[in-house]
Design a protein around this motif. Structure first.
Motif, PDB file in Angstrom:
ATOM      1  N   LEU A 151       1.538  -0.913 -10.049  1.00  0.00           N
ATOM      2  CA  LEU A 151       2.762  -0.228 -10.456  1.00  0.00           C
ATOM      3  C   LEU A 151       2.781   1.266 -10.153  1.00  0.00           C
ATOM      4  O   LEU A 151       3.864   1.847 -10.024  1.00  0.00           O
ATOM      5  N   THR A 152       1.622   1.893 -10.053  1.00  0.00           N
ATOM      6  CA  THR A 152       1.608   3.342  -9.851  1.00  0.00           C
ATOM      7  C   THR A 152       1.839   3.687  -8.381  1.00  0.00           C
ATOM      8  O   THR A 152       1.523   2.900  -7.485  1.00  0.00           O
ATOM      9  N   MET A 175       0.842  -1.197   0.000  1.00  0.00           N
ATOM     10  CA  MET A 175       0.000   0.000   0.000  1.00  0.00           C
ATOM     11  C   MET A 175       0.873   1.242   0.000  1.00  0.00           C
ATOM     12  O   MET A 175       1.848   1.322   0.746  1.00  0.00           O
ATOM     13  N   ALA A 176       0.509   2.220  -0.819  1.00  0.00           N
ATOM     14  CA  ALA A 176       1.279   3.453  -0.929  1.00  0.00           C
ATOM     15  C   ALA A 176       0.769   4.477   0.066  1.00  0.00           C
ATOM     16  O   ALA A 176      -0.414   4.553   0.365  1.00  0.00           O
ATOM     17  N   ASN A 177       1.706   5.289   0.569  1.00  0.00           N
ATOM     18  CA  ASN A 177       1.353   6.383   1.457  1.00  0.00           C
ATOM     19  C   ASN A 177       1.642   7.698   0.766  1.00  0.00           C
ATOM     20  O   ASN A 177       2.731   7.896   0.235  1.00  0.00           O
ATOM     21  N   THR A 178       0.676   8.613   0.777  1.00  0.00           N
ATOM     22  CA  THR A 178       0.833   9.924   0.163  1.00  0.00           C
ATOM     23  C   THR A 178       0.618  10.981   1.225  1.00  0.00           C
ATOM     24  O   THR A 178      -0.386  10.963   1.929  1.00  0.00           O
ATOM     25  N   GLY A 222      -8.028  -6.748 -17.473  1.00  0.00           N
ATOM     26  CA  GLY A 222      -7.401  -6.510 -16.170  1.00  0.00           C
ATOM     27  C   GLY A 222      -6.188  -5.617 -16.193  1.00  0.00           C
ATOM     28  O   GLY A 222      -5.356  -5.676 -15.282  1.00  0.00           O
ATOM     29  N   LEU A 223      -6.053  -4.765 -17.214  1.00  0.00           N
ATOM     30  CA  LEU A 223      -4.917  -3.852 -17.274  1.00  0.00           C
ATOM     31  C   LEU A 223      -4.914  -2.910 -16.075  1.00  0.00           C
ATOM     32  O   LEU A 223      -3.854  -2.501 -15.592  1.00  0.00           O
ATOM     33  N   GLY A 224      -6.112  -2.579 -15.579  1.00  0.00           N
ATOM     34  CA  GLY A 224      -6.202  -1.686 -14.430  1.00  0.00           C
ATOM     35  C   GLY A 224      -5.499  -2.233 -13.202  1.00  0.00           C
ATOM     36  O   GLY A 224      -4.922  -1.484 -12.417  1.00  0.00           O
TER      37      GLY A 224
END
Length: 243
Positions: free
Chosen positions: A133-134, A1-4, A125-127
């Protein structure tokens, strides 16, 4: 999980935790189960009253369109009218927000909904790959709309500080570039000084203004109060620019 990290209008740093791909998939599966139950229930009902055998007019067709429109627009309708949450997202405690933590506009919700076909249906399923990756775990629809899906607890903290607070004009231009060198703690001191009431208020503000002018090497004809208010706005401007 990313943190912003975002900085709110009150200069509070808040970490947004992106929903994981697993949480988003489970939320979508829950939504699909609800859709299937809805379809099964309505079809069973119409079959029991032999409704489908009676469809021979524009009214009946229009009625069916109304009944099944919520299925087609399920995600869009729930996110628009339920503050970024479908039932699946509510169960998983996640929510759609703008990348800066504010509430998405209808246009943003619509764009990410329209691009769902590209994210999952057409491309197979490209999403999911984009989510993995983002940086902010965004699918193509999120990237296009400027949205992201975050943990519900983060959203509550963000909305208290940011969504109901507008400090800068859209075309604001900073006056003192030195404001970018101030710390969050120094800005908090300035903000508290401006909130002081009583007969010593102006004396206190004048002393603080003098110290800050000396610290930053600023020479201005602004009043002390106006100077401090402008520093806060300039700091916010540069803080957002660094996000």
């Amino acid at each position: 999980m990313a943190n912003t990290t975002i900085i709110t209008g009150q200069y509070v740093r808040i970490n947004q935790t992106s929903a994981s791909v697993g949480e988003r998939i489970i939320a979508r599966l829950i939504d699909m189960v609800i859709i299937i139950i809805y379809l099964f229930a309505t079809i069973s009902f119409f079959t029991s009253i032999h409704f489908f055998n009676k469809i021979n007019g524009s009214f009946e067709i229009f009625f069916l369109l109304l009944v099944y429109l919520p299925v087609f627009c399920y995600s869009l309708l729930f996110e628009v009218f339920n503050h970024g949450q479908s039932i699946g997202k509510m169960v998983m405690n996640i929510r759609v927000v703008m990348a800066d933590g504010t509430t998405p506009t209808f246009g943003a919700y619509l764009l990410r909904w329209l691009l769902y076909l590209i994210d999952f249906t057409i491309t197979g399923g490209l999403g999911v790959i984009f989510i993995l990756l983002t940086r902010n775990s965004q699918r193509i629809g999120d990237l296009a709309a400027g949205t992201m899906v975050i943990k519900q607890n983060d959203y509550r903290k963000i909305q208290v500080s940011l969504d109901e607070y507008s400090h800068l004009e859209a075309n604001y231009h900073p006056v003192f570039p030195q404001a970018g060198d101030l710390s969050l703690e120094q800005i908090n001191v300035i903000e508290k000084a401006l909130g002081v009431n009583g007969k010593d208020r102006y004396n206190y503000i004048g002393q603080l203004s003098g110290k800050i002018k000396e610290l930053l090497g600023v020479n201005t004809q602004m009043s002390d109060e106006k100077f401090l208010e402008t520093l806060i706005k300039d700091y916010q401007y540069y803080a957002y620019a660094d996000i």
